[in-house]
Design a protein around this motif. Structure first.
Motif, PDB file in Angstrom:
ATOM      1  N   ARG A 116       0.831  -1.198   0.000  1.00  0.00           N
ATOM      2  CA  ARG A 116       0.000   0.000   0.000  1.00  0.00           C
ATOM      3  C   ARG A 116       0.865   1.246   0.000  1.00  0.00           C
ATOM      4  N   GLY A 117       0.531   2.147  -0.882  1.00  0.00           N
ATOM      5  CA  GLY A 117       1.260   3.402  -0.973  1.00  0.00           C
ATOM      6  C   GLY A 117       2.424   3.378  -1.944  1.00  0.00           C
ATOM      7  N   GLU A 141      -2.941  -2.785  -5.590  1.00  0.00           N
ATOM      8  CA  GLU A 141      -2.449  -3.061  -4.245  1.00  0.00           C
ATOM      9  C   GLU A 141      -2.982  -4.411  -3.771  1.00  0.00           C
TER      10      GLU A 141
END
Length: 597
Positions: A116-117, A141
């Motif tokens: 994530r990210g 993701e």
């Protein structure tokens, strides 16, 4: 040179894989548990050819960065524990770090993961335990793992797999257990490109159990004892099966296989379930993590308890208390509108052909016969207080479920159907009782209570009944003479292969002495390896079955009424000792719907 050598890494991995990866379902289990540990809320599983050609597990969990993605295929590499003390406070499904390397040693694996990210994903490919090949790629993701050609490098293992249907069924079972463990997660199964099963996320375990056992009537049962919490959703005893295939157990949210725990759940039904039969449903057991060891087997399907005997006893007792209420009586339901307020009108009359032909009136018996048979069925020093009849009932009609001891006595007996069923009128519907199951339950209750007090009333036979048996059976009866006497049966050996019956329990005067003796021999043989007290219910249940009113016996109104009243005095009145339901309800609302009113 010495004879002991260190195994090559690839061979060691394949040996270890034999403990973790038995079949396609084992692969699915490990990958789904990894997804749950990663915080996934949506997991999709796709299989082809039963999982032997392809297993794909996709999730929306936390994902991994490039370094972790490659390291995940190293043996005993894990993010879930850091030191030995963590083994005693596990909150994750996985912790050994064996799943991915074991799977990759016997299949062709591709992992695509994006944390994530992060702006890009990582692809890792490992075939047959070889070196990992890593590259950057694009993906959403989460994590997707493709497992192709399972056991391609171990043809001997591959040929032991079962049919496509069987392997697919095992995969479905794994996902069912995962769904029961995590009601807050949605799971989807696709077989050969087509949707097969889905479990959408729900708020409670009760809702998940209803999804998992669609079509079953499950009753919620819960209890607590100290730090132990039990929640179960179980079907009525008549739905029980031979073997525990329909009973799922979860300890601290982890699906487990534990025969003793399954028996503890089954024993909570008391004598209603015969040995070897288990209920359908799910039982959740939650205890402090330090009281259970999950580090027993590589598949993590077995556990050990710090005090197993105390835990099993607590499970049985707490569930029994809850289930005795859940299954004792049928659900009365809420009276709807005026349908419950109508006068109770008799709808049955004696069969005309019997009366016209001068045959016996089914509602009349000689007074002395009525008195004797009613005494056997249900004579009591005081009758229960009955509720108002339907004709004069106010808004609160009928006894509240489990709060009044006069439910059965409140029913109005209408007639006997096919000399097998008792038809009764209640405030909210028609009740149909199985006369044999009801009488069997009454006889069982009274025999068990008298046995516990060592006060079973006996009836002497005018002439002793001689029963031929095998020498071993005679020996069994002689060895258990005290136990047999406590059951109200007076038996004395006559030579090596026969016994003489001098007295039988008064409640079983309808049964033939020979039948009682043969029942005793059969049950005592089954109980030979355990204390008689543990098996007494089974012996009494069998005796009660063969000594009670049976289908085909004509009952008078007095006898039927006495039987109804006597049901109010016993526990578990909703089922006979062998699990068959005593009563079935047909609501007036249902009758009205059927006739279009």
């Amino acid at each position: 040179m010495g004879r002991i050598r260190v195994l090559p890494p690839d061979l060691a991995n394949q040996i270890a894989a034999g403990e973790v990866v038995e079949r396609p379902a084992s692969v699915v289990k490990e990958l789904v548990e990894n997804a749950l540990d990663a915080g996934a809320t949506r997991i999709k599983v796709e299989i082809e050819h039963g999982g032997t050609d392809l297993i794909r597990v996709s999730d929306d969990g936390a994902g991994m960065d490039p370094e972790d993605g490659a390291l995940a295929f190293a043996r005993h590499a894990t993010s879930k524990i850091h030191d030995k003390d963590d083994l005693f406070s596990l909150r994750t499904f996985g912790f050994r770090g064996e799943a991915l390397p074991s799977i990759a040693s016997v299949a062709k694996v591709k992992l695509v993961t994006r944390a994530r990210g992060r702006s890009e994903a990582t692809e890792v490919i490992v075939e047959g335990g070889g070196a990992a090949r890593t590259r950057a790629t694009g993906a959403a993701e989460g994590t997707t793992v493709d497992v192709r050609e399972l056991f391609y490098n171990l043809p001997a293992r591959r040929k032991f797999l079962k049919s496509i249907g069987t392997e697919s069924a095992h995969v479905s079972e794994v996902l069912l257990l995962a769904a029961l463990a995590r009601p807050d997660v949605s799971l989807f199964l696709l077989r050969d490109g087509r949707p097969a099963r889905e479990w959408l996320r729900v708020a409670t375990r009760k809702e998940r159990a209803a999804q998992a056992f669609e079509g079953e009537r499950l009753e919620p049962c819960a209890g607590e004892r100290g730090l132990l919490k039990i929640e179960a959703h179980l079907a009525p005893p008549e739905r029980a099966r031979a073997g525990a295939v329909g009973l799922h157990l979860l300890v601290n949210g982890r699906p487990v296989r534990d025969r003793a725990l399954a028996r503890a759940v089954a024993q909570a039904y008391g004598s209603v379930l015969e040995p070897g039969r288990y209920p359908v449903g799910v039982a959740y057991v939650d205890i402090p993590s330090e009281q259970v060891d999950v580090n027993v087997h590589p598949q993590k399907a077995e556990v050990r308890f710090a005090d197993a005997r105390a835990l099993y006893d607590a499970v049985t007792r707490e569930l029994h208390e809850a289930m005795s209420k859940a299954f004792s009586l049928p659900s009365l339901g809420a009276p709807r509108g005026w349908s419950a307020m109508r006068p109770a009108t008799p709808i049955l009359t004696p069969i005309p052909s019997q009366v016209d032909a001068g045959g016996p009136d089914p509602w009349r018996l000689e007074p002395e016969v009525v008195q004797a048979r009613v005494a056997t069925l249900g004579e009591r020093t005081s009758l229960p207080s009955t509720t108002s009849s339907a004709s004069d009932a106010g808004p609160a009609t009928g006894p509240a479920l489990f709060e009044s001891s006069g439910f059965y006595a409140s029913l109005e007996f209408l007639g006997q159907l096919r000399t097998m069923f008792l038809l009764c009128n209640g405030v909210d519907g028609i009740y149909v009782l199985d006369q044999h199951a009801a009488a069997e339950r009454v006889a069982f209750h009274r025999l068990r209570r008298a046995f516990a007090a060592r006060s079973i009333a006996t009836q002497r036979l005018l002439i002793a009944d001689v029963v031929e048996l095998l020498p071993a059976e005679v020996a069994t009866l002689e060895e258990r003479a005290d136990d047999v006497a406590a059951l109200g049966v007076d038996i004395r050996a006559v030579g090596a292969s026969a016994v003489a019956v001098h007295a039988v329990p008064a409640l079983l005067s309808r049964a033939k002495p020979e039948r009682i003796v043969r029942d005793l021999v059969a049950e005592l043989g089954r109980a030979a390896r355990r204390p008689f007290g543990d098996a007494a219910d089974l012996v009494i249940a069998t005796m009660a079955c063969h000594g009670s009113i049976r289908a085909g016996d004509l009952l008078s109104r007095e006898e039927a009424t006495a039987l109804l009243r006597s049901l109010d005095d016993i526990d578990f009145a909703g089922h006979c000792p062998h699990g068959r339901p005593v009563v079935t309800r047909i609501g007036y609302d249902e009758l009205e719907r059927r006739v279009g009113r």
